[in-house]
Each structure stands twice: as structure tokens, then as C-alpha cells.
Design an enzyme around this catalytic site. Structure first.
Site, PDB file in Angstrom:
ATOM      1  N   SER A   7       0.861  -1.183   0.000  1.00 35.11           N
ATOM      2  CA  SER A   7       0.000   0.000   0.000  1.00 35.11           C
ATOM      3  C   SER A   7       0.892   1.225   0.000  1.00 35.11           C
ATOM      4  O   SER A   7       1.674   1.436   0.935  1.00 35.11           O
ATOM      5  CB  SER A   7      -0.876   0.023   1.245  1.00 35.11           C
ATOM      6  OG  SER A   7      -1.364   1.347   1.426  1.00 35.11           O
ATOM      7  N   HIS A  32      -1.180  -1.244  -4.364  1.00 36.78           N
ATOM      8  CA  HIS A  32      -2.464  -0.956  -3.693  1.00 36.78           C
ATOM      9  C   HIS A  32      -2.541   0.552  -3.448  1.00 36.78           C
ATOM     10  O   HIS A  32      -1.666   1.143  -2.824  1.00 36.78           O
ATOM     11  CB  HIS A  32      -2.539  -1.734  -2.384  1.00 36.78           C
ATOM     12  CG  HIS A  32      -3.847  -1.606  -1.673  1.00 36.78           C
ATOM     13  ND1 HIS A  32      -4.976  -2.314  -2.032  1.00 36.78           N
ATOM     14  CD2 HIS A  32      -4.222  -0.832  -0.625  1.00 36.78           C
ATOM     15  CE1 HIS A  32      -5.979  -1.997  -1.229  1.00 36.78           C
ATOM     16  NE2 HIS A  32      -5.552  -1.080  -0.369  1.00 36.78           N
ATOM     17  N   ASP A  34      -4.701   3.618  -2.034  1.00 33.46           N
ATOM     18  CA  ASP A  34      -5.757   3.945  -1.065  1.00 33.46           C
ATOM     19  C   ASP A  34      -6.290   5.360  -1.279  1.00 33.46           C
ATOM     20  O   ASP A  34      -5.554   6.336  -1.108  1.00 33.46           O
ATOM     21  CB  ASP A  34      -5.204   3.825   0.358  1.00 33.46           C
ATOM     22  CG  ASP A  34      -5.065   2.377   0.794  1.00 33.46           C
ATOM     23  OD1 ASP A  34      -6.052   1.636   0.699  1.00 33.46           O
ATOM     24  OD2 ASP A  34      -3.954   2.001   1.214  1.00 33.46           O
ATOM     25  N   MET A  36      -8.863   8.165  -0.021  1.00 27.88           N
ATOM     26  CA  MET A  36      -9.667   8.565   1.149  1.00 27.88           C
ATOM     27  C   MET A  36     -10.167   9.989   0.956  1.00 27.88           C
ATOM     28  O   MET A  36      -9.421  10.841   0.459  1.00 27.88           O
ATOM     29  CB  MET A  36      -8.816   8.494   2.417  1.00 27.88           C
ATOM     30  CG  MET A  36      -8.183   7.128   2.631  1.00 27.88           C
ATOM     31  SD  MET A  36      -7.330   7.059   4.206  1.00 27.88           S
ATOM     32  CE  MET A  36      -6.559   5.442   4.099  1.00 27.88           C
ATOM     33  N   HIS A  65      -8.395   1.186  -4.062  1.00 25.36           N
ATOM     34  CA  HIS A  65      -9.309   0.946  -2.938  1.00 25.36           C
ATOM     35  C   HIS A  65      -9.986   2.270  -2.615  1.00 25.36           C
ATOM     36  O   HIS A  65      -9.371   3.158  -2.027  1.00 25.36           O
ATOM     37  CB  HIS A  65      -8.481   0.399  -1.760  1.00 25.36           C
ATOM     38  CG  HIS A  65      -9.242   0.241  -0.494  1.00 25.36           C
ATOM     39  ND1 HIS A  65      -8.636  -0.015   0.722  1.00 25.36           N
ATOM     40  CD2 HIS A  65     -10.573   0.289  -0.234  1.00 25.36           C
ATOM     41  CE1 HIS A  65      -9.551  -0.103   1.664  1.00 25.36           C
ATOM     42  NE2 HIS A  65     -10.740   0.083   1.119  1.00 25.36           N
ATOM     43  N   MET A  67     -12.192   4.581  -0.646  1.00 24.19           N
ATOM     44  CA  MET A  67     -12.849   4.855   0.642  1.00 24.19           C
ATOM     45  C   MET A  67     -13.482   6.232   0.488  1.00 24.19           C
ATOM     46  O   MET A  67     -13.013   7.239   1.033  1.00 24.19           O
ATOM     47  CB  MET A  67     -11.805   4.809   1.774  1.00 24.19           C
ATOM     48  CG  MET A  67     -11.344   3.390   2.067  1.00 24.19           C
ATOM     49  SD  MET A  67      -9.772   3.310   2.955  1.00 24.19           S
ATOM     50  CE  MET A  67      -8.629   3.391   1.588  1.00 24.19           C
ATOM     51  N   MET A 136     -11.323  -6.043   5.257  1.00 24.64           N
ATOM     52  CA  MET A 136     -10.551  -5.101   6.073  1.00 24.64           C
ATOM     53  C   MET A 136     -10.291  -5.725   7.438  1.00 24.64           C
ATOM     54  O   MET A 136     -11.227  -6.154   8.123  1.00 24.64           O
ATOM     55  CB  MET A 136     -11.319  -3.790   6.287  1.00 24.64           C
ATOM     56  CG  MET A 136     -11.541  -2.926   5.049  1.00 24.64           C
ATOM     57  SD  MET A 136     -10.060  -2.447   4.173  1.00 24.64           S
ATOM     58  CE  MET A 136      -9.161  -1.530   5.436  1.00 24.64           C
ATOM     59  N   ASP A 174      -6.542  -6.551   4.080  1.00 25.78           N
ATOM     60  CA  ASP A 174      -5.955  -5.209   4.147  1.00 25.78           C
ATOM     61  C   ASP A 174      -6.002  -4.707   5.587  1.00 25.78           C
ATOM     62  O   ASP A 174      -7.088  -4.504   6.141  1.00 25.78           O
ATOM     63  CB  ASP A 174      -6.751  -4.282   3.219  1.00 25.78           C
ATOM     64  CG  ASP A 174      -6.171  -2.880   3.104  1.00 25.78           C
ATOM     65  OD1 ASP A 174      -5.122  -2.605   3.697  1.00 25.78           O
ATOM     66  OD2 ASP A 174      -6.794  -2.068   2.383  1.00 25.78           O
TER      67      ASP A 174
HETATM   68  C1  DX5 Z   1      -6.341   1.502   5.563  1.00 23.34           C
HETATM   69  C2  DX5 Z   1      -5.876   1.185   4.165  1.00 23.34           C
HETATM   70  C3  DX5 Z   1      -4.754   0.216   4.106  1.00 23.34           C
HETATM   71  C4  DX5 Z   1      -3.512   0.639   4.818  1.00 23.34           C
HETATM   72  C5  DX5 Z   1      -2.850  -0.587   5.330  1.00 23.34           C
HETATM   73  O1  DX5 Z   1      -7.511   2.237   5.504  1.00 23.34           O
HETATM   74  O2  DX5 Z   1      -6.932   0.656   3.390  1.00 23.34           O
HETATM   75  O3  DX5 Z   1      -4.467  -0.179   2.767  1.00 23.34           O
HETATM   76  O4  DX5 Z   1      -2.622   1.354   4.048  1.00 23.34           O
HETATM   77  O5  DX5 Z   1      -1.758  -0.193   6.089  1.00 23.34           O
HETATM   78  P1  DX5 Z   1      -1.014  -1.177   7.083  1.00 23.34           P
HETATM   79  O6  DX5 Z   1      -0.487  -2.322   6.268  1.00 23.34           O
HETATM   80  O7  DX5 Z   1       0.049  -0.310   7.649  1.00 23.34           O
HETATM   81  O8  DX5 Z   1      -2.024  -1.629   8.090  1.00 23.34           O
HETATM   82 ZN    ZN Z   2      -6.459  -0.258   1.366  1.00 19.07          ZN
END
Ligand code: DX5
Ligand code: ZN
Length: 225
Positions: A7, A32, A34, A36, A65, A67, A136, A174
Site C-alpha cells: 500500500s 495498492h 488507497d 480517502m 481501494h 474509501m 478489512m 488489508d
Molecule cells: C487503511 C488502508 C490500508 C492501509 C494498510 O484504511 O486501506 O491499505 O494502508 O496499512 P497497514 O499495512 O500499515 O495496516
Molecule cells: Zn487499502
């Protein structure tokens, strides 16, 4: 076959291109990504412009991903920016079947994401249409949180459903994935492993950042399964 998906949330954003090349050169399979929105989750990260900027750097799968709530409007933008997989949270869609169709019409693979307390019944009528299920193992919003063990039960339940469906659907985990728990997670049925802090923190003291040893250690654990 297991896939490792760093990620980039935990990468050094001032050197994002180098950080992506470094994990791919070290044997990672998937990037990956992310997204947000400071609404669905209490954090704000990166959007389609950054996806477009990194697309030319690698042939690896870019696994977006989302969010983000609402989710539909932004999906075509990520498809145009070169995403290969787009995953969304069912709580962020008013019409889940429509969102899945939208992702596929845009030429991407579609994934559905389950928060720690989101029930699996959202899979009931759409599992056959999905290419990926993402479980998750932390509440979304931040890297570096601890793995929630109940996610293992959820993985086992989804693995049964995927096997019963007889479809080639990726099962991704994840949150809080580390060298010391990845084998147990694989045994519970995951085949694709997102790891942010475990990978990017391991290389940050080397110059240039190197991720070979952490990715090899993750693979060595998976080889024991
Ligand atoms: C959290 C993200 C993850 C995050 C995982 O909301 O979706 O992808 O980056 O990070 P680690 O591996 O540090 O838990
Ligand atoms: Zn993620």
C-alpha cells in the site's frame, strides 16, 4: 498463488515514483492505491491525477481501494487514469449492483470491501459478478493499525463461498499484515496481501530505500503454508 500488494499509503510521497519502482523491483505483484475522502473515512489522500502519474511507471496491477462516499461519480476517472481493479465499500453505494456494473463497463475488475463490522450478506446476490473480495482487518482510514483477529473468521467464510461459487475471485486482506501473521492469514484463505507499514517502514532507513528483504521474508512465510 499468492500476491503481495504494497500500500503506497505508507510510502514517501515526496518520492512516490521511486517508491513504486522500488517495491516492484523487489518482487511485489500489485500496487495498492488507497483513496480517502475525509468523509467516508477521516483522512484525505490521493486521487485520479496521482494514479495517472504513476501508471507509466509499471505494468503491475494498480488496485484502487476507494474509501469514498458517494463512490459512483469518481469511478470513470480512475478507469481513465489506468486503474486495473477498483474496489468500493457497499455502504458508500446506494445501488451496489449498478456500481459493480459501472466498474466493469469501464474495463476494470470490480471488488467489494468489507469493514470489520460489515456483514457478508452484501455478497448474496452479486458474488458471481465480483473479481475481488477485500476484507478489512482494521477500520479504514489509516496505515499502521493492529490486525483485528475476527478478520480470520471472515476470510474463512468468504473462502468457502468463493470455492462453492467455483469462480476465480481474488480474496484480499488489508490492514495490519506483517511478517509474523501473514502465514496465518493465508491459512484462513486470503491469496492477496496488502501491506503498507510492514513494507514501507522496513526500507526507510536504507538509501536508496530497499524492500527486497521484507518482501522475501513475507514470501518465505507464505512458502510455509
Ligand atoms: C487503511 C488502508 C490500508 C492501509 C494498510 O484504511 O486501506 O491499505 O494502508 O496499512 P497497514 O499495512 O500499515 O495496516
Ligand atoms: Zn487499502
Amino acid at each position: 498463488m499468492y500476491r503481495i500488494a504494497p500500500s503506497i499509503l505508507s510510502a514517501n510521497f515526496a518520492e512516490l515514483g521511486k517508491e513504486i519502482n522500488a517495491v516492484i523491483d523487489s518482487g511485489a505483484d500489485i500496487i495498492h492505491f488507497d483513496v480517502m475522502d475525509n468523509h467516508y473515512v477521516p483522512n484525505l489522500t490521493i486521487g485520479p491525477l496521482v494514479c495517472e502519474a504513476i501508471r507509466p511507471l509499471t505494468d503491475a496491477i494498480i488496485d484502487v481501494h476507494l474509501m469514498v462516499d458517494p463512490v459512483d461519480r469518481i469511478i470513470p476517472d480512475f478507469a481513465k487514469a489506468g486503474a486495473n481493479i477498483i474496489s468500493f465499500h457497499p455502504e458508500a453505494s446506494n445501488h451496489i449492483d449498478r456500481t459493480i456494473s459501472l466498474i466493469k463497463e469501464q474495463g476494470c475488475k470490480a471488488g467489494m470491501v468489507f469493514n470489520p463490522a460489515t456483514p457478508l450478506y452484501y455478497l448474496d446476490h452479486v458474488l458471481d459478478k465480483l473479481d475481488l473480495v477485500l476484507i478489512m482487518s482494521v477500520n479504514p482510514g489509516f496505515g499502521g493499525q493492529s490486525f483485528i483477529p475476527e478478520a480470520l473468521n471472515k476470510l474463512r467464510a468468504v473462502r468457502k463461498r468463493i470455492d462453492a461459487a467455483g469462480k476465480d475471485i481474488m480474496l484480499e486482506i488489508d490492514g495490519g499484515v506483517k511478517i509474523d501473521n501473514i502465514a496465518e492469514i493465508a491459512r484462513a484463505g486470503a491469496d492477496t496481501f496488502v501491506a503498507g507499514s510492514a513494507i514501507y517502514n522496513a526500507g526507510k532507513d536504507s538509501d536508496p530505500h530497499r524492500y527486497d528483504s521484507v518482501i522475501s521474508a513475507l514470501r518465505a512465510e507464505l512458502a510455509k503454508v
